[in-house]
Write a protein that holds these residues in place. Structure first.
Motif, PDB file in Angstrom:
ATOM      1  N   ALA A 177       0.631  -1.125   0.027  1.00  0.00           N
ATOM      2  CA  ALA A 177      -0.025   0.070  -0.003  1.00  0.00           C
ATOM      3  C   ALA A 177       0.767   1.337  -0.031  1.00  0.00           C
ATOM      4  CB  ALA A 177      -0.992  -0.144   1.223  1.00  0.00           C
ATOM      5  N   LEU A 178       1.951   1.206   0.770  1.00  0.00           N
ATOM      6  CA  LEU A 178       2.794   2.455   0.739  1.00  0.00           C
ATOM      7  C   LEU A 178       3.348   2.669  -0.557  1.00  0.00           C
ATOM      8  CD1 LEU A 178       4.685   2.050   4.064  1.00  0.00           C
ATOM      9  CD2 LEU A 178       2.850   3.447   3.633  1.00  0.00           C
ATOM     10  N   GLN A 179       3.949   1.530  -1.336  1.00  0.00           N
ATOM     11  CA  GLN A 179       4.523   1.704  -2.568  1.00  0.00           C
ATOM     12  C   GLN A 179       3.414   2.416  -3.612  1.00  0.00           C
ATOM     13  OE1 GLN A 179       5.773  -2.183  -3.271  1.00  0.00           O
ATOM     14  NE2 GLN A 179       7.731  -2.262  -2.134  1.00  0.00           N
ATOM     15  N   GLN A 180       2.214   1.961  -3.403  1.00  0.00           N
ATOM     16  CA  GLN A 180       1.066   2.568  -4.375  1.00  0.00           C
ATOM     17  C   GLN A 180       0.904   3.839  -3.991  1.00  0.00           C
ATOM     18  OE1 GLN A 180      -2.381   0.208  -3.759  1.00  0.00           O
ATOM     19  NE2 GLN A 180      -1.430  -1.859  -4.156  1.00  0.00           N
ATOM     20  N   GLY A 181       1.199   4.276  -2.907  1.00  0.00           N
ATOM     21  CA  GLY A 181       0.680   5.633  -2.374  1.00  0.00           C
ATOM     22  C   GLY A 181      -0.382   5.831  -1.487  1.00  0.00           C
ATOM     23  N   VAL A 182      -0.390   6.044  -0.170  1.00  0.00           N
ATOM     24  CA  VAL A 182      -1.494   5.845   0.713  1.00  0.00           C
ATOM     25  C   VAL A 182      -2.575   7.126   0.481  1.00  0.00           C
ATOM     26  CG1 VAL A 182      -0.431   4.651   2.625  1.00  0.00           C
ATOM     27  CG2 VAL A 182      -0.376   7.143   2.518  1.00  0.00           C
ATOM     28  N   ALA A 183      -1.922   8.182  -0.189  1.00  0.00           N
ATOM     29  CA  ALA A 183      -2.730   9.203  -0.600  1.00  0.00           C
ATOM     30  C   ALA A 183      -4.036   8.882  -1.652  1.00  0.00           C
ATOM     31  CB  ALA A 183      -1.839  10.508  -0.858  1.00  0.00           C
ATOM     32  N   ALA A 184      -3.583   8.021  -2.418  1.00  0.00           N
ATOM     33  CA  ALA A 184      -4.503   7.490  -3.439  1.00  0.00           C
ATOM     34  C   ALA A 184      -5.516   6.365  -3.145  1.00  0.00           C
ATOM     35  CB  ALA A 184      -3.840   7.178  -4.480  1.00  0.00           C
ATOM     36  N   LEU A 185      -5.370   5.938  -1.808  1.00  0.00           N
ATOM     37  CA  LEU A 185      -6.447   4.792  -1.520  1.00  0.00           C
ATOM     38  C   LEU A 185      -7.640   5.489  -0.933  1.00  0.00           C
ATOM     39  CD1 LEU A 185      -3.593   2.549   0.554  1.00  0.00           C
ATOM     40  CD2 LEU A 185      -4.549   2.411  -1.910  1.00  0.00           C
ATOM     41  N   PRO A 186      -8.614   4.696  -1.128  1.00  0.00           N
ATOM     42  CA  PRO A 186      -9.996   5.077  -0.579  1.00  0.00           C
ATOM     43  C   PRO A 186     -10.201   4.519   0.777  1.00  0.00           C
ATOM     44  CG  PRO A 186     -10.198   2.833  -1.884  1.00  0.00           C
ATOM     45  CD  PRO A 186      -8.846   3.424  -2.135  1.00  0.00           C
ATOM     46  N   ALA A 187     -11.304   5.527   1.494  1.00  0.00           N
ATOM     47  CA  ALA A 187     -11.400   5.354   2.892  1.00  0.00           C
ATOM     48  C   ALA A 187     -11.439   3.853   3.411  1.00  0.00           C
ATOM     49  CB  ALA A 187     -12.380   6.024   3.204  1.00  0.00           C
ATOM     50  N   ASP A 188     -12.285   2.972   2.493  1.00  0.00           N
ATOM     51  CA  ASP A 188     -12.241   1.563   3.149  1.00  0.00           C
ATOM     52  C   ASP A 188     -11.153   0.943   3.051  1.00  0.00           C
ATOM     53  OD1 ASP A 188     -12.390   1.618   0.390  1.00  0.00           O
ATOM     54  OD2 ASP A 188     -13.605   0.090   0.050  1.00  0.00           O
ATOM     55  N   ARG A 189     -10.258   0.903   2.184  1.00  0.00           N
ATOM     56  CA  ARG A 189      -8.981   0.408   2.204  1.00  0.00           C
ATOM     57  C   ARG A 189      -7.849   0.767   3.120  1.00  0.00           C
ATOM     58  NH1 ARG A 189      -5.546  -3.715   1.900  1.00  0.00           N
ATOM     59  NH2 ARG A 189      -3.777  -3.474   0.706  1.00  0.00           N
ATOM     60  N   LEU A 190      -8.140   2.300   3.501  1.00  0.00           N
ATOM     61  CA  LEU A 190      -7.114   2.712   4.721  1.00  0.00           C
ATOM     62  C   LEU A 190      -7.861   2.102   5.798  1.00  0.00           C
ATOM     63  CD1 LEU A 190      -7.091   6.540   3.476  1.00  0.00           C
ATOM     64  CD2 LEU A 190      -5.261   4.955   3.470  1.00  0.00           C
ATOM     65  N   GLN A 191      -8.832   1.961   5.960  1.00  0.00           N
ATOM     66  CA  GLN A 191      -9.705   1.514   7.335  1.00  0.00           C
ATOM     67  C   GLN A 191      -9.012   0.127   7.363  1.00  0.00           C
ATOM     68  OE1 GLN A 191     -13.961   1.249   7.436  1.00  0.00           O
ATOM     69  NE2 GLN A 191     -13.872   0.757   9.508  1.00  0.00           N
ATOM     70  N   ALA A 192      -9.227  -0.732   6.303  1.00  0.00           N
ATOM     71  CA  ALA A 192      -8.640  -2.109   6.460  1.00  0.00           C
ATOM     72  C   ALA A 192      -7.212  -2.159   6.794  1.00  0.00           C
ATOM     73  CB  ALA A 192      -8.863  -2.976   5.082  1.00  0.00           C
ATOM     74  N   LEU A 193      -6.344  -1.288   6.273  1.00  0.00           N
ATOM     75  CA  LEU A 193      -5.126  -1.247   6.418  1.00  0.00           C
ATOM     76  C   LEU A 193      -4.776  -0.840   8.128  1.00  0.00           C
ATOM     77  CD1 LEU A 193      -3.724   0.469   3.530  1.00  0.00           C
ATOM     78  CD2 LEU A 193      -2.989  -1.885   4.038  1.00  0.00           C
ATOM     79  N   SER A 194      -5.509   0.005   8.645  1.00  0.00           N
ATOM     80  CA  SER A 194      -5.386   0.365  10.006  1.00  0.00           C
ATOM     81  C   SER A 194      -5.857  -0.764  10.791  1.00  0.00           C
ATOM     82  CB  SER A 194      -6.391   1.645  10.200  1.00  0.00           C
ATOM     83  OG  SER A 194      -6.141   1.862  11.916  1.00  0.00           O
ATOM     84  N   ALA A 195      -6.851  -1.614  10.390  1.00  0.00           N
ATOM     85  CA  ALA A 195      -6.896  -2.693  11.317  1.00  0.00           C
ATOM     86  C   ALA A 195      -6.248  -3.815  11.208  1.00  0.00           C
ATOM     87  CB  ALA A 195      -8.531  -3.254  10.704  1.00  0.00           C
ATOM     88  N   LEU A 196      -5.451  -3.861  10.200  1.00  0.00           N
ATOM     89  CA  LEU A 196      -4.312  -4.646  10.311  1.00  0.00           C
ATOM     90  C   LEU A 196      -3.354  -4.595  11.243  1.00  0.00           C
ATOM     91  CD1 LEU A 196      -3.246  -5.258   6.305  1.00  0.00           C
ATOM     92  CD2 LEU A 196      -4.558  -6.993   8.194  1.00  0.00           C
ATOM     93  N   PHE A 197      -2.920  -3.335  11.656  1.00  0.00           N
ATOM     94  CA  PHE A 197      -2.331  -3.003  12.726  1.00  0.00           C
ATOM     95  C   PHE A 197      -2.745  -3.195  13.902  1.00  0.00           C
ATOM     96  CE2 PHE A 197      -0.651   0.102   9.372  1.00  0.00           C
ATOM     97  CZ  PHE A 197       0.812  -0.288   9.440  1.00  0.00           C
ATOM     98  N   GLY A 198      -4.029  -2.688  14.231  1.00  0.00           N
ATOM     99  CA  GLY A 198      -4.738  -2.729  15.488  1.00  0.00           C
ATOM    100  C   GLY A 198      -3.911  -1.834  16.540  1.00  0.00           C
TER     101      GLY A 198
END
Length: 668
Positions: A111-132
């Motif tokens: 996701a970082l390689q793609q650029g987080v600024a271009a990701l939709p909110a649901d994808r960012l939410q899913a990534l945040s859930a991975l971290f917990g």
């Protein structure tokens, strides 16, 4: 990595290490080193040598290769399947085959390689859930394996910064007054407690919801924390006052804001004179016992900060601040957010066998946690100062060019009407290096916009002068007026900032156009005295000397410019200048080889191709020369030797030689 079906294996690296097969947990070996090996190979995603793995995990005498074999056998028992080998050994290399598996940390990396600024909110939410709320590889520290410990600390810092970037962009994609945004903001602040943007967003959210008491309490606590760290909290206080004023009940500002942008993030006033800011954390010397200040790492950091500051193309955080943060053991990623720097550069020094010095450097964009550039440099320590100077030159030029490239790419994506002076300047640079008439006009438009937005910003004046130089040099406009405009724009750049090397560079080029070669050389020399790492200054000295000055100096300056900036947009001109100097020295075969390289560059203009054509003719390589002549006439039907000579300023002997080359081409 497959995302459309249930993965065969799932590796969880955030929190305690865990592996699942088809959803069922697998029992991992009790050995910490086996689990550490699994985690390292999973994140490496490539072959790793056995010797490196031994160095990573074993720091005591014994049989590390035998222990490594034992660890690999334990991993095979967990990961390998009938007909599928997951632990792959290829000679000395070891890797994991995780092609159809899911690894939480690798999902974040992609996701970082793609650029987080271009990701939709649901994808960012899913990534945040991975971290917990967990750290990377909790409980997997190996106190007696210092190399692994250093790697693990660096990885944890990197993913903590990645989590902050994900949370920041998720917050920006959410309605700011929502409970979800508030929870994400609180998590963001837990990870980056000295990130001004996080505090301002939280205070804006509290003001919108009328929770003024909580906002006052948060500001008071923030002020105490910032003062304890010696940081300035006043901008956050001003942001709180502005948020309260915007959202005061019944205020005109609040009603307009609510009606037009009910969920918008706090607006930051555009900084007209904004430049990209860079924080350079002290380089870590990995030699045993090299923990005190003042060693090679600190010396290199001081040198790089000083040299980059002289370029004046970006705002470089002073070394006093950077060393103070390092003394407090503030990680580089955290330092970038504390200082609100756009980019952070960090590095490591290591000594190898045979008096070798290796330096690894990484440049990261603070707000996206994206690695913009990373490279390793090597040299011999026979002469410590010489090797540090050489490596330092390459690092300084690489960092500057990578930031310029990143800023150009960022500016090109923005709406032209919303650009500030810095962005308009970089939009102009993007067009300028295309070297065609249409892009040159576009570049001029953006440089003019930058000058209007901030007349004190010297770089757009230099860019504007460059566009007029191109008009004269490539015969795109009447030469006389173009030369005068090139001179006037460069002079205005020097008046705006007489310490900017680019302004003196532009003035030197304009004086060359006006046939004031002595003054031109003086201005170009001033440019490189102001910034010895200014590659374009060295190149233009080569350009001038290659035609009527000292050809040996031209070759030296061309080589130095290419060493400083091996991927420069003007690389074709550096190569061509070297070729012209070789022609004047009678080394025609060498000249032809260099000129052909120049003409092969994708943005090489017609004069560069003509240099290659003439050099090939003088070297007796007529089929190649005729092929180039045909290619030139397909795009410039009337182009001839007079067009070429009008653009340059050769001495009489060189002009005779080039006329001879033109006759050779015409006679075949």
């Amino acid at each position: 990595m497959q995302t459309d079906r249930i993965p065969v294996l799932t590796l969880q690296l955030f929190g305690p290490l865990a592996v699942h097969r088809a959803g069922a947990p697998l029992a991992l070996p009790a050995s910490r080193k086996v689990r550490a090996l699994l985690a390292y190979l999973a994140l490496a995603r490539r072959d790793t040598s056995r010797s490196h793995l031994c160095e990573l995990l074993w720091d005591v005498p014994g049989d590390p290769r035998g222990e490594l074999r034992w660890c690999l056998s334990k991993l095979r028992a967990v990961l390998d399947e009938p007909g599928r080998t997951r632990v792959v050994t290829n000679g000395d290399g070891v890797s994991l085959d995780l092609a159809d598996c899911s690894v939480d940390a690798l999902q974040v990396t992609e996701a970082l390689q793609q650029g987080v600024a271009a990701l939709p909110a649901d994808r960012l939410q899913a990534l945040s859930a991975l971290f917990g709320t967990r750290d990377l590889l909790e409980g997997l520290d190996l106190p007696h394996s210092p190399v692994f410990t250093g790697w693990l600390v660096a990885q944890r810092r990197h993913f903590r910064a990645a989590h902050a970037a994900v949370l920041e962009h998720w917050v920006r994609a959410l309605p700011l007054a929502s409970d979800t945004a508030t929870a994400a903001l609180e998590r963001w602040l837990a990870i980056a407690p000295f990130d001004r943007h996080a505090h301002e967003h939280l205070l804006e959210a509290l003001a919108r919801r009328g929770r003024l008491r909580e906002g006052e309490e948060h500001l008071a606590e923030t002020a105490r924390q910032y003062e304890a760290e010696g940081l300035d909290w006043i901008p956050i206080g001003r942001a709180w006052q502005a948020a309260k004023a915007r959202h005061a009940v019944g205020s005109p500002a609040s009603s307009v804001a609510a009606a037009t942008h009910p969920d918008a993030a706090p607006q930051e006033a555009p900084a007209v004179a904004r430049r990209a800011s860079l924080a350079i954390t002290p380089f870590v010397d990995q030699a045993p016992g090299a923990t005190l200040r003042g060693g090679l790492g600190d010396g290199m950091t001081h040198d790089i900060i000083t040299r980059l500051s002289k370029l004046r193309s970006m705002f470089v955080i002073a070394e006093g601040t950077m060393f103070a943060l390092a003394d407090r053991r503030v990680a580089s990623e955290d330092a970038g957010r504390r200082l609100d720097a756009d980019y952070v550069a960090s590095g490591w020094l290591r000594r190898g066998p045979g008096a070798r010095l290796g330096v690894s450097v990484q440049l990261t964009a603070t707000r996206s946690a994206q690695v913009v550039w990373a490279q390793e440099f090597e040299g011999r320590l026979d002469d410590t100062f010489a090797v540090l100077d050489e490596i330092g030159n390459r690092i300084v030029t690489a960092i500057a060019s990578q930031i310029e490239m990143a800023e150009r790419n960022r500016a090109i994506l923005k709406n032209p009407s919303s650009l500030d002076a810095w962005e308009a300047h970089h939009r102009g640079l993007w067009h300028m290096v295309r070297f065609n008439r249409e892009d040159n006009e576009q570049a001029r438009h953006f440089f003019q916009s930058a000058v209007r937005l901030d007349p004190t910003f010297a770089r757009p004046h230099a860019g504007l002068s460059f566009t007029h130089f191109q008009d004269a040099f490539l015969d795109w406009r009447e030469r006389g007026p173009a030369i005068e405009e090139a001179y006037r724009a460069a002079a205005e750049g020097v008046m705006a900032d007489e310490l900017d090397p680019a302004s003196h560079w532009a003035l030197g080029r304009a004086m060359w156009l006006k046939d004031r070669q002595g003054e031109a050389l003086g201005e170009l020399q001033t440019a490189i005295e102001l910034s010895p790492n200014f590659a374009l200054g060295h190149y233009t000295l080569a350009f001038v000397h290659s035609q009527s000055g000292d050809p040996h100096a031209a070759i030296g300056e061309s080589d130095h410019a290419r060493a400083l900036s091996p991927l420069d947009p003007l690389l074709f001109a550096m190569l061509a200048s070297r070729a012209l100097a070789l022609v004047r020295l009678g080394r025609h075969e060498e000249a032809a080889d260099w000129a052909v390289k120049a003409a092969a560059r994708p943005n090489a203009h017609v004069h560069i191709r003509a240099i290659a054509m003439f050099c090939l003719a003088l070297a007796g390589r007529m089929p190649e020369a005729r092929a180039l002549a045909a290619a030139i006439h397909r795009t410039h039907a009337a182009y001839g030797i007079e067009d070429f000579l009008r653009a340059f300023k050769f001495d009489a002997q060189a002009e005779l030689l080039l006329r001879k080359a033109a006759r050779l081409v015409a006679s075949h």
